[in-house]
Scaffold this motif. Structure first.
Motif, PDB file in Angstrom:
ATOM      1  N   ASP A  51       5.854 -26.000 -29.928  1.00 42.66           N
ATOM      2  CA  ASP A  51       6.575 -24.757 -30.188  1.00 42.66           C
ATOM      3  C   ASP A  51       7.680 -24.967 -31.222  1.00 42.66           C
ATOM      4  N   THR A 181       1.790 -16.871 -31.750  1.00 37.05           N
ATOM      5  CA  THR A 181       2.901 -16.153 -31.135  1.00 37.05           C
ATOM      6  C   THR A 181       2.913 -16.420 -29.640  1.00 37.05           C
ATOM      7  N   THR A 183       4.177 -15.240 -26.002  1.00 33.66           N
ATOM      8  CA  THR A 183       4.654 -14.047 -25.299  1.00 33.66           C
ATOM      9  C   THR A 183       4.463 -14.224 -23.801  1.00 33.66           C
ATOM     10  N   LYS A 185       6.354 -14.882 -21.215  1.00 36.43           N
ATOM     11  CA  LYS A 185       6.924 -16.057 -20.553  1.00 36.43           C
ATOM     12  C   LYS A 185       7.423 -15.669 -19.157  1.00 36.43           C
ATOM     13  N   THR A 195       9.293 -19.224 -29.354  1.00 36.39           N
ATOM     14  CA  THR A 195       8.623 -17.946 -29.590  1.00 36.39           C
ATOM     15  C   THR A 195       7.342 -18.083 -30.412  1.00 36.39           C
ATOM     16  N   SER A 196       7.107 -19.265 -30.959  1.00 33.70           N
ATOM     17  CA  SER A 196       5.892 -19.502 -31.742  1.00 33.70           C
ATOM     18  C   SER A 196       5.490 -20.961 -31.584  1.00 33.70           C
TER      19      SER A 196
END
Length: 219
Positions: A51, A181, A183, A185, A195-196
């Motif tokens: 990440d 991406t 998402t 969480k 976030t990526s």
């Protein structure tokens, strides 16, 4: 006046020589040949999901299966294959003594963008493209607590044609600048998750019909 004309002529000739020497733009392929088509398998050693905070989840092995359409395939870019199944060994490992399970939702797609003859690992041609429609759920736990999240989107990829003997055609997803991406969480352990994420894996691709790696050529 004679000297000025001579200088201008010389400058013009030099500029023309540079223009002629400069490589012309190469158009992206509009037709793709895949040999053989049909079902294929892919196997990788260590894969890594990293990440944007630097957290890395590593899986020791991964396996995939898919199909390539009948040639020729038209388009720029062009969909060259579908990944109909992909799995990662469990448990995968991450920071803070964490262990993870990766569950995927196929199908993912392999798209071709550009082709270079004589390039790649085996100097037999390389296709530059993307793995699209990636959709995975990553769930695990660490000393920080449980966590689950989704990783979706696309990553850059390069397919290296096999050697002349048909071995070692590889799909490499390392690098390229595209990120997935992150998402959805859920859980206290997700506090450090970014976030990526990038995805790195090197898959050896083999046709189930021939036992050899497919050859992709764009023109």
């Amino acid at each position: 006046m004679f000297k000025r004309t001579s200088v201008l002529t010389a400058v013009g000739a030099a500029a023309a020589a540079v223009a002629l020497a400069a490589p012309s733009a190469v158009a992206a392929p509009t037709s793709w040949s895949i040999t053989p088509t049909g079902a294929f398998t892919g196997k990788a050693g260590v894969t890594a999901l990293t990440d944007n905070n630097g957290n890395k989840i590593q899986c020791a092995t991964s396996a995939a299966g898919g199909t390539a359409p009948t040639s020729p395939v038209s388009g720029s870019p062009a969909k060259l294959a579908s990944i109909t199944s992909i799995s990662f060994n469990s448990p995968c490992t991450g920071p803070f003594s964490s262990t993870w399970t990766v569950t995927t939702t196929p199908s993912w797609e392999i798209w071709g963008l550009d082709y270079a003859a004589g390039a790649g690992t085996n100097s037999t041609g390389q296709t530059t493209g993307e793995v699209r429609a990636i959709n995975a759920t990553v769930a695990g736990s660490s000393i920080l607590g449980p966590c689950s999240f989704k990783a979706s989107g696309k990553v850059a990829a390069k397919y290296n044609n096999p050697t002349s003997g048909g071995a070692n055609g590889t799909l490499n997803t390392a690098g390229g600048g595209l990120t997935l991406t992150i998402t959805n969480k859920v859980g206290g352990g997700c506090g450090i998750v970014g976030t990526s994420a990038s995805f790195a894996g090197l898959y050896t691709i083999v046709s189930t019909a021939t036992g050899k790696s497919p050859v992709i050529v764009g023109s």
